[in-house]
Design a protein around this motif. Structure first.
Motif, PDB file in Angstrom:
ATOM      1  N   ALA A  23       0.855  -1.200  -0.159  1.00 29.92           N
ATOM      2  CA  ALA A  23      -0.116  -0.093   0.084  1.00 29.92           C
ATOM      3  C   ALA A  23       0.985   1.277   0.144  1.00 29.92           C
ATOM      4  N   GLN A  24       1.882   1.114   0.816  1.00 31.38           N
ATOM      5  CA  GLN A  24       2.915   2.564   0.803  1.00 31.38           C
ATOM      6  C   GLN A  24       3.503   2.528  -0.450  1.00 31.38           C
ATOM      7  N   ILE A  25       3.822   1.477  -1.307  1.00 32.77           N
ATOM      8  CA  ILE A  25       4.463   1.522  -2.714  1.00 32.77           C
ATOM      9  C   ILE A  25       3.441   2.235  -3.552  1.00 32.77           C
ATOM     10  N   ALA A  26       2.239   1.823  -3.464  1.00 31.53           N
ATOM     11  CA  ALA A  26       1.049   2.098  -4.176  1.00 31.53           C
ATOM     12  C   ALA A  26       0.995   3.805  -4.124  1.00 31.53           C
ATOM     13  N   ARG A  27       0.730   4.201  -2.614  1.00 28.86           N
ATOM     14  CA  ARG A  27       0.633   5.736  -2.379  1.00 28.86           C
ATOM     15  C   ARG A  27       1.721   6.353  -3.058  1.00 28.86           C
ATOM     16  N   GLU A  28       3.035   5.983  -3.063  1.00 25.42           N
ATOM     17  CA  GLU A  28       4.125   6.781  -3.633  1.00 25.42           C
ATOM     18  C   GLU A  28       3.851   6.851  -5.045  1.00 25.42           C
ATOM     19  N   LEU A  29       3.158   6.037  -5.736  1.00 26.62           N
ATOM     20  CA  LEU A  29       2.806   6.040  -7.332  1.00 26.62           C
ATOM     21  C   LEU A  29       1.523   6.861  -7.560  1.00 26.62           C
ATOM     22  N   GLY A  30       0.905   7.483  -6.366  1.00 22.87           N
ATOM     23  CA  GLY A  30      -0.189   8.430  -6.438  1.00 22.87           C
ATOM     24  C   GLY A  30      -1.583   7.686  -6.402  1.00 22.87           C
ATOM     25  N   ARG A  31      -1.499   6.515  -5.900  1.00 24.17           N
ATOM     26  CA  ARG A  31      -2.849   5.628  -5.784  1.00 24.17           C
ATOM     27  C   ARG A  31      -3.267   5.881  -4.509  1.00 24.17           C
ATOM     28  N   THR A  32      -4.595   5.644  -4.250  1.00 29.00           N
ATOM     29  CA  THR A  32      -5.254   6.031  -2.680  1.00 29.00           C
ATOM     30  C   THR A  32      -5.539   4.649  -2.144  1.00 29.00           C
ATOM     31  N   ALA A  33      -5.361   3.526  -2.628  1.00 29.54           N
ATOM     32  CA  ALA A  33      -5.711   2.319  -2.025  1.00 29.54           C
ATOM     33  C   ALA A  33      -4.865   1.101  -2.347  1.00 29.54           C
ATOM     34  N   PRO A  34      -4.598   0.037  -1.394  1.00 29.29           N
ATOM     35  CA  PRO A  34      -3.870  -1.050  -1.786  1.00 29.29           C
ATOM     36  C   PRO A  34      -4.179  -1.377  -3.122  1.00 29.29           C
ATOM     37  N   PRO A  35      -3.232  -1.993  -4.076  1.00 27.32           N
ATOM     38  CA  PRO A  35      -3.481  -2.319  -5.445  1.00 27.32           C
ATOM     39  C   PRO A  35      -4.268  -3.860  -5.626  1.00 27.32           C
ATOM     40  N   PRO A  69       8.836 -10.097 -18.453  1.00 30.40           N
ATOM     41  CA  PRO A  69      10.349 -10.401 -18.201  1.00 30.40           C
ATOM     42  C   PRO A  69      11.105  -9.347 -17.189  1.00 30.40           C
ATOM     43  N   GLU A  70      11.019  -8.193 -17.354  1.00 29.44           N
ATOM     44  CA  GLU A  70      11.689  -7.096 -16.612  1.00 29.44           C
ATOM     45  C   GLU A  70      11.247  -7.280 -15.131  1.00 29.44           C
ATOM     46  N   THR A  71       9.769  -7.441 -14.668  1.00 30.10           N
ATOM     47  CA  THR A  71       9.337  -7.549 -13.310  1.00 30.10           C
ATOM     48  C   THR A  71       9.943  -8.938 -12.852  1.00 30.10           C
ATOM     49  N   ALA A  72       9.905  -9.999 -13.729  1.00 30.72           N
ATOM     50  CA  ALA A  72      10.232 -11.437 -13.168  1.00 30.72           C
ATOM     51  C   ALA A  72      11.908 -11.266 -12.970  1.00 30.72           C
ATOM     52  N   THR A 102      13.850  -5.153  -3.644  1.00 29.95           N
ATOM     53  CA  THR A 102      12.494  -5.509  -3.614  1.00 29.95           C
ATOM     54  C   THR A 102      11.381  -4.533  -3.499  1.00 29.95           C
ATOM     55  N   THR A 103      11.757  -3.335  -3.198  1.00 27.90           N
ATOM     56  CA  THR A 103      11.075  -2.180  -3.374  1.00 27.90           C
ATOM     57  C   THR A 103      10.871  -1.703  -4.878  1.00 27.90           C
ATOM     58  N   ALA A 104      11.986  -1.956  -5.571  1.00 25.40           N
ATOM     59  CA  ALA A 104      11.937  -1.575  -6.982  1.00 25.40           C
ATOM     60  C   ALA A 104      10.887  -2.715  -7.804  1.00 25.40           C
ATOM     61  N   ALA A 105      10.865  -3.820  -7.362  1.00 20.93           N
ATOM     62  CA  ALA A 105      10.273  -4.973  -8.077  1.00 20.93           C
ATOM     63  C   ALA A 105       8.783  -4.664  -7.698  1.00 20.93           C
ATOM     64  N   LEU A 106       8.432  -4.285  -6.504  1.00 18.05           N
ATOM     65  CA  LEU A 106       6.870  -4.137  -6.265  1.00 18.05           C
ATOM     66  C   LEU A 106       6.379  -2.979  -6.920  1.00 18.05           C
ATOM     67  N   ARG A 107       7.419  -1.864  -6.947  1.00 15.07           N
ATOM     68  CA  ARG A 107       6.990  -0.735  -7.707  1.00 15.07           C
ATOM     69  C   ARG A 107       6.665  -0.867  -9.123  1.00 15.07           C
ATOM     70  N   GLU A 108       7.454  -1.898  -9.731  1.00 15.39           N
ATOM     71  CA  GLU A 108       7.253  -2.119 -11.048  1.00 15.39           C
ATOM     72  C   GLU A 108       5.941  -2.823 -11.338  1.00 15.39           C
ATOM     73  N   LEU A 109       5.759  -3.761 -10.201  1.00 16.29           N
ATOM     74  CA  LEU A 109       4.690  -4.539 -10.613  1.00 16.29           C
ATOM     75  C   LEU A 109       3.268  -3.825 -10.200  1.00 16.29           C
ATOM     76  N   VAL A 110       3.258  -2.978  -9.486  1.00 21.07           N
ATOM     77  CA  VAL A 110       2.223  -2.085  -9.245  1.00 21.07           C
ATOM     78  C   VAL A 110       2.036  -1.199 -10.454  1.00 21.07           C
ATOM     79  N   ARG A 111       3.107  -0.489 -10.839  1.00 23.37           N
ATOM     80  CA  ARG A 111       3.079   0.592 -11.964  1.00 23.37           C
ATOM     81  C   ARG A 111       2.441  -0.129 -13.362  1.00 23.37           C
ATOM     82  N   ARG A 112       2.813  -1.379 -13.528  1.00 22.61           N
ATOM     83  CA  ARG A 112       2.537  -1.935 -14.571  1.00 22.61           C
ATOM     84  C   ARG A 112       1.446  -2.716 -14.693  1.00 22.61           C
ATOM     85  N   HIS A 113       0.961  -3.387 -13.873  1.00 21.60           N
ATOM     86  CA  HIS A 113      -0.137  -4.400 -13.673  1.00 21.60           C
ATOM     87  C   HIS A 113      -1.235  -4.196 -12.742  1.00 21.60           C
TER      88      HIS A 113
END
Length: 291
Positions: A102-114, A124-127, A149-160
């Protein structure tokens, strides 16, 4: 174990706590015969398949994830797991608690857990990021592991992740949950060690046994007896993390003995209680700053 590119040839598993992010646990495993019963996680289950194929039922569908695939299971969602090939599968899983994601999502401008529309992702990049983060955590490299780990979760949320939406959970998305099912769940939570029979449970909430069975499964995805064992395992996990001996944990949460605890624990987490406890305890010690 098979070579780096092949499926699992024998079963092995390690479960431990992230050295740099205490609210994340990790599993590295090769499974052939392992079958995960219908169960839920309180946290996200996110990982990458390194070899072979895993099959699992999730949200009413059978999913197949092969080498390089990223898998995502949301908190509170009932799912299973087994080999999709005779040779099994090998994977690396991260279990971040909801506030971490949820914190990573907030940093991406989201208001709720993804939430995620797809459970198996071809990315492949997220993998690559997920695997690099997992390897760093396995080495005990606190800075690299937490950063990756933070970077991987950020990419997962941002992309998917879906556009901002409420988190799917046991308490969300089920507007038809009956009061009888809710009261029955509360009774089970209050008495894990000596639960009532189905008839007694139904009488306590003013419902017919079969009607309660159906309402409970609709509300929570599991019948009362399976839900009870799921809750026992969740409570056992917390006690083990606190250092309570497995034999005492079994008695506290209502399993007949340690063997009974071990059987249910492994069907849901993939490792026996002692292995889980040793892995999380050693990781916690490694996470302490030097004196």
């Amino acid at each position: 174990m098979a070579g780096e590119g092949g499926p699992a040839a024998r079963e092995s598993a390690r479960y431990w706590r992230h050295p740099g992010l205490p609210d994340v646990e990790l599993l590295r495993a090769s499974f052939v015969r392992q079958r995960f019963d219908r169960h839920v996680h309180e946290e996200y289950a996110i990982g990458v398949i390194e070899a072979g194929i895993e099959e699992y039922r999730y949200r009413g569908e059978l999913h197949r994830a092969g080498a390089g695939g990223v898998v995502v299971v949301e908190p509170g969602e009932v799912h299973t797991g087994h080999a999709g090939l005779p040779e099994g599968w090998r994977y690396r899983m991260l279990y971040p608690e909801v506030p971490v994601v949820a914190q990573i999502a907030r940093e991406l401008g989201r208001t709720a857990p993804p939430t995620f529309a797809a459970s198996v992702l071809d990315d492949p990049e997220t993998a690559r990021l997920m695997r690099a983060a997992h390897l760093a955590a396995e080495r005990g490299d606190r800075l690299a592991a937490s950063s990756l780990t933070t970077a991987a979760l950020r990419e997962l949320v941002r992309r998917h992740a879906r556009p901002d939406a409420a988190l799917r959970s046991p308490e969300a998305g089920r507007t038809t949950r009956s009061q009888a099912a809710v009261r029955a769940r509360d009774i089970l939570h209050a008495d894990l060690v000596d639960p009532p029979s189905l008839a007694e449970l139904a009488a306590a909430v003013g419902a017919a046994p079969f009607a309660l069975l159906r309402a409970f499964r609709t509300a929570y995805g599991l019948p009362p007896h399976a839900y009870l064992n799921q809750e026992r395992v969740l409570r056992a996990r917390r006690l083990l993390a606190d250092g309570v001996a497995p034999g005492e944990v079994a008695a506290r949460v209502g399993f007949a003995d340690q063997a009974h605890l071990t059987r249910h624990f492994k069907r849901r987490l993939g490792v026996p209680p002692g292995v889980y406890q040793r892995g999380t305890a050693s990781a916690e010690r490694n996470a302490l700053p030097p004196h």
